[in-house]
Design a protein around this motif. Structure first.
Motif, PDB file in Angstrom:
ATOM      1  N   THR A 196       3.192  -0.411   4.403  1.00 52.14           N
ATOM      2  CA  THR A 196       4.554  -0.542   3.900  1.00 52.14           C
ATOM      3  C   THR A 196       3.767  -1.696   2.916  1.00 52.14           C
ATOM      4  OG1 THR A 196       5.677  -1.197   4.536  1.00 52.14           O
ATOM      5  CG2 THR A 196       5.789   1.160   3.813  1.00 52.14           C
ATOM      6  N   ALA A 197       3.873  -2.085   1.700  1.00 51.73           N
ATOM      7  CA  ALA A 197       3.593  -3.181   1.113  1.00 51.73           C
ATOM      8  C   ALA A 197       4.595  -4.387   1.031  1.00 51.73           C
ATOM      9  CB  ALA A 197       3.682  -3.179  -0.673  1.00 51.73           C
ATOM     10  N   ASN A 198       3.826  -5.628   1.053  1.00 49.57           N
ATOM     11  CA  ASN A 198       4.990  -6.862   1.252  1.00 49.57           C
ATOM     12  C   ASN A 198       3.997  -7.974   0.482  1.00 49.57           C
ATOM     13  OD1 ASN A 198       6.597  -8.673   2.482  1.00 49.57           O
ATOM     14  ND2 ASN A 198       4.778  -8.649   4.474  1.00 49.57           N
ATOM     15  N   TYR A 205      -2.750  -6.390   0.915  1.00 47.25           N
ATOM     16  CA  TYR A 205      -3.360  -6.530  -0.615  1.00 47.25           C
ATOM     17  C   TYR A 205      -4.715  -6.550  -0.832  1.00 47.25           C
ATOM     18  CZ  TYR A 205      -2.417  -7.693  -5.421  1.00 47.25           C
ATOM     19  OH  TYR A 205      -2.742  -7.547  -6.580  1.00 47.25           O
ATOM     20  N   GLU A 272      14.355  -3.520  -6.781  1.00 46.93           N
ATOM     21  CA  GLU A 272      12.659  -3.943  -6.536  1.00 46.93           C
ATOM     22  C   GLU A 272      12.840  -3.477  -4.865  1.00 46.93           C
ATOM     23  OE1 GLU A 272      15.588  -5.981  -7.980  1.00 46.93           O
ATOM     24  OE2 GLU A 272      14.721  -5.938  -9.862  1.00 46.93           O
ATOM     25  N   GLN A 273      13.812  -3.598  -4.382  1.00 47.82           N
ATOM     26  CA  GLN A 273      13.281  -3.270  -2.467  1.00 47.82           C
ATOM     27  C   GLN A 273      13.433  -1.853  -2.989  1.00 47.82           C
ATOM     28  OE1 GLN A 273      13.582  -5.659  -0.682  1.00 47.82           O
ATOM     29  NE2 GLN A 273      12.876  -4.291   1.316  1.00 47.82           N
ATOM     30  N   GLN A 276       9.232  -1.582  -3.836  1.00 49.98           N
ATOM     31  CA  GLN A 276       8.702  -1.292  -2.611  1.00 49.98           C
ATOM     32  C   GLN A 276       8.080  -0.865  -1.697  1.00 49.98           C
ATOM     33  OE1 GLN A 276       8.175  -5.890  -1.368  1.00 49.98           O
ATOM     34  NE2 GLN A 276       9.005  -5.440   0.506  1.00 49.98           N
ATOM     35  N   GLU A 277       9.502  -0.161  -1.571  1.00 53.74           N
ATOM     36  CA  GLU A 277       9.531   0.907  -0.304  1.00 53.74           C
ATOM     37  C   GLU A 277       9.326   2.627   0.221  1.00 53.74           C
ATOM     38  OE1 GLU A 277      13.148  -0.188   2.251  1.00 53.74           O
ATOM     39  OE2 GLU A 277      12.322  -2.178   3.226  1.00 53.74           O
ATOM     40  N   PRO A 279       7.662   3.268  -3.475  1.00 51.12           N
ATOM     41  CA  PRO A 279       6.873   3.228  -5.043  1.00 51.12           C
ATOM     42  C   PRO A 279       6.270   4.577  -5.375  1.00 51.12           C
ATOM     43  CG  PRO A 279       5.655   2.969  -3.040  1.00 51.12           C
ATOM     44  CD  PRO A 279       6.994   2.188  -2.637  1.00 51.12           C
ATOM     45  N   ALA A 285       3.952  -0.990  -5.523  1.00 53.69           N
ATOM     46  CA  ALA A 285       4.688  -1.485  -4.797  1.00 53.69           C
ATOM     47  C   ALA A 285       4.512  -2.794  -4.300  1.00 53.69           C
ATOM     48  CB  ALA A 285       4.076  -0.210  -3.555  1.00 53.69           C
ATOM     49  N   PHE A 286       3.459  -3.368  -5.032  1.00 53.08           N
ATOM     50  CA  PHE A 286       3.336  -4.813  -4.645  1.00 53.08           C
ATOM     51  C   PHE A 286       3.805  -6.192  -5.380  1.00 53.08           C
ATOM     52  CE2 PHE A 286      -0.527  -2.577  -3.789  1.00 53.08           C
ATOM     53  CZ  PHE A 286      -0.043  -2.932  -1.809  1.00 53.08           C
ATOM     54  N   ILE A 287       5.839  -5.636  -5.195  1.00 53.40           N
ATOM     55  CA  ILE A 287       6.143  -6.909  -5.969  1.00 53.40           C
ATOM     56  C   ILE A 287       6.700  -8.011  -5.715  1.00 53.40           C
ATOM     57  CG2 ILE A 287       8.669  -7.358  -6.295  1.00 53.40           C
ATOM     58  CD1 ILE A 287       8.024  -4.148  -6.954  1.00 53.40           C
TER      59      ILE A 287
END
Length: 523
Positions: A196-198, A205, A272-273, A276-277, A279, A285-287
């Motif tokens: 998942t994105a972070n 990334y 926002e969460q 990201q989780e 998308p 996804a890339f907040i």
């Protein structure tokens, strides 16, 4: 073995969907142990993997996932199917923390324990970190990211790297590089990088962006949250869609049960969460971790609708020519009657991996083309001259900070380009005024040009077509010190060059053309 059994054995080896539902058993979310029947998202991934395998003989895929879509399960079963049916294969599983490593290895062990005897390879031993198939000379080991020297000295053929975006920052780059170096670039090797994105930083990334650009041999795979059929909630009586939900429903074809799931998740966490989780598109996804300078929703919409370049060009012998790998991406055809402005951000060049970028705007502030490449500052002046001459002797505004001074001076003095942006620096008392070639970015001018670009975007006065520029705008933030900059690990060359071009533009207008009949026609 009769012909029917031979055909079944072939299908078990070559058709993973058949293998998974016939031989693989997993523990479901409800706690039951059932055959792995691929869901919609897993089927999509399998099609991508098999297409790459048939085309190249190997697999290199990076997976950007929403929560609990079954993609880790798919990857585990896929790698097990390879190493348990082929000789001399060595698999490696690396997760971001110890309990996740154990959970993944438990999945591999469960798959092995529940495997039909016909397909279960002979096992010499199975520990808490290793599964060895002695007669095949194959096996699987597990490790946790964070330690030094993962897989050093090993030759890995099949690799499952899990939640890479959450690997410890201090060692993530070194560990990922060591792992990729341990996998030979040959047939029957497979690498699955999933997470998942972070945020818009870190090795995951960077690897994802490289895959999107087609630069690193990995294929990017993304599936939105609404591809998972279970992400639905009952709709209460009196349910009414918000304006945003109406837009999402129209854009992605969502129904009320899916919108209700989204509404509940946002209420439990934050918007926002959720993005990201869960998308809806990869870029969503890339907040960013900081406060974004530009409106994220507006930039996301521009990204979704961004066109592909109509041409690629390169500067060869001082002239622009079409080239399949050219650094200039063209979004609007050249118009001999147009007035063009070029803003340029100067990078250090090849050694430092610092890009130089030129943004080309027409009279209507349309982003006509973008040049982005790794060149030395002195040669970048030659590139700018070629771009300027091609675009009707465009007005060129190179940044003249630091190494940009070399570009600006060479362009304006040595090459004598006739249409360079200049600024008058006022002298003190009896000192004479001086004329500076190019645009000086400093603590006073940088907020000014960024604010002007932000206003132009907000008022839709500028047309931005380039995906790389838009992605940089997403990661351009106000940090804790109140300064505007790219989020760590990202670039801002496209943003700064566009801000300079917008600032030095003489104002949006519509040019007039004189037709063959001598009538003046506004377009």
């Amino acid at each position: 073995m009769d012909q029917k059994l031979i055909e079944i054995r072939r299908r078990l080896k070559d058709e993973f969907a058949f293998y998974s539902r016939s031989a693989v058993k997993i523990r479901t979310k409800s706690g039951d142990v059932r055959p792995l029947v691929l869901n919609k998202v897993q089927q999509k991934l399998d099609e991508v993997v098999e297409a790459q395998y048939k085309a190249t003989g190997k697999v290199r895929v990076i997976i950007l996932k929403a929560r609990q879509q079954g993609l880790s399960t798919y990857t585990s079963a896929k790698i097990y199917s390879r190493i348990s049916q082929m000789k001399a294969k060595k698999g490696l599983v690396v997760a971001h923390k110890a309990d996740s490593t154990r959970a993944l290895f438990d999945m591999y062990q469960r798959i092995h324990a529940e495997m039909p005897e016909l397909l279960k390879p002979s096992t010499r031993y199975s520990s808490r970190r290793e599964l060895v198939f002695d007669k095949l000379d194959s096996g699987l080991i597990v490790a946790t990211a964070g330690g030094d020297g993962i897989a050093r000295g090993e030759t890995i053929t099949h690799c499952h790297l899990s939640e890479v975006a959450f690997w410890p920052v201090a060692t993530a780059a070194d560990n990922l590089n060591a792992l990729l170096q341990a996998i030979p670039n040959r047939k029957d090797t497979e690498v699955y990088v999933e997470s998942t994105a972070n945020g818009m930083t870190g090795v995951f990334y960077e690897l994802w962006q490289g895959a999107v650009r087609g630069e690193n041999g990995f294929i990017p795979f993304f599936s939105p949250w609404f591809d998972s059929d279970e992400y639905r909630e009952p709709v209460p009586e009196g349910f009414e869609r918000t304006y945003e939900e109406e837009e999402l429903a129209e854009l992605y074809g969502l129904d009320d049960e899916q919108l209700m799931f989204r509404r509940i998740k946002i209420a439990q966490t934050s918007r926002e969460q959720f993005m990201q989780e869960y998308p809806s598109c990869a870029d969503e996804a890339f907040i960013t971790s900081g406060r974004p300078v530009f409106n994220p929703e507006q930039i996301q919409e521009l990204l979704r609708n961004a066109p592909e370049p109509i041409a690629r060009m390169a500067v060869e012998d001082g002239v622009l020519r079409e080239h399949p790998r050219g650094e200039l991406l063209v979004y609007h055809p050249f118009d001999p009657a147009e007035v063009y402005t070029i803003g340029a951000d100067v990078g250090m060049g090849v050694r430092d991996g610092d890009y130089s970028v030129a943004q080309i705007l027409d009279s209507r502030k349309r982003q006509v083309a973008v040049w982005r490449g790794l060149v030395h500052p002195d040669y970048f002046a030659d590139i700018l001259q070629a771009l300027g001459i091609h675009y009707n002797t465009a007005r060129i505004a190179p940044e003249n900070n630091n190494h940009g001074i070399l570009t600006a001076v060479r362009l304006g003095r040595d090459l004598a380009y006739p249409n360079v942006f200049t600024e008058v620096n006022e002298g003190k008392l009896n000192d004479q005024h001086t004329i500076a070639i190019g645009f000086r970015t400093n603590v006073k001018t940088k907020p000014l040009i960024i604010d002007r670009l932000r206003a132009a975007c907000r008022e839709c006065e500028i047309e931005i077509n380039d995906k790389e520029t838009l992605r940089e705008m997403l990661s351009y933030i106000v940090n804790e010190a109140g300064q505007m900059e790219a989020e760590p690990g990202n670039h801002d060359d496209c943003v700064m060059s566009l801000a300079i071009a917008n600032h030095c533009h003489e104002g949006k207008f519509t040019p007039i053309h004189v037709t063959d009949d001598f009538y003046i026609e506004a377009i």
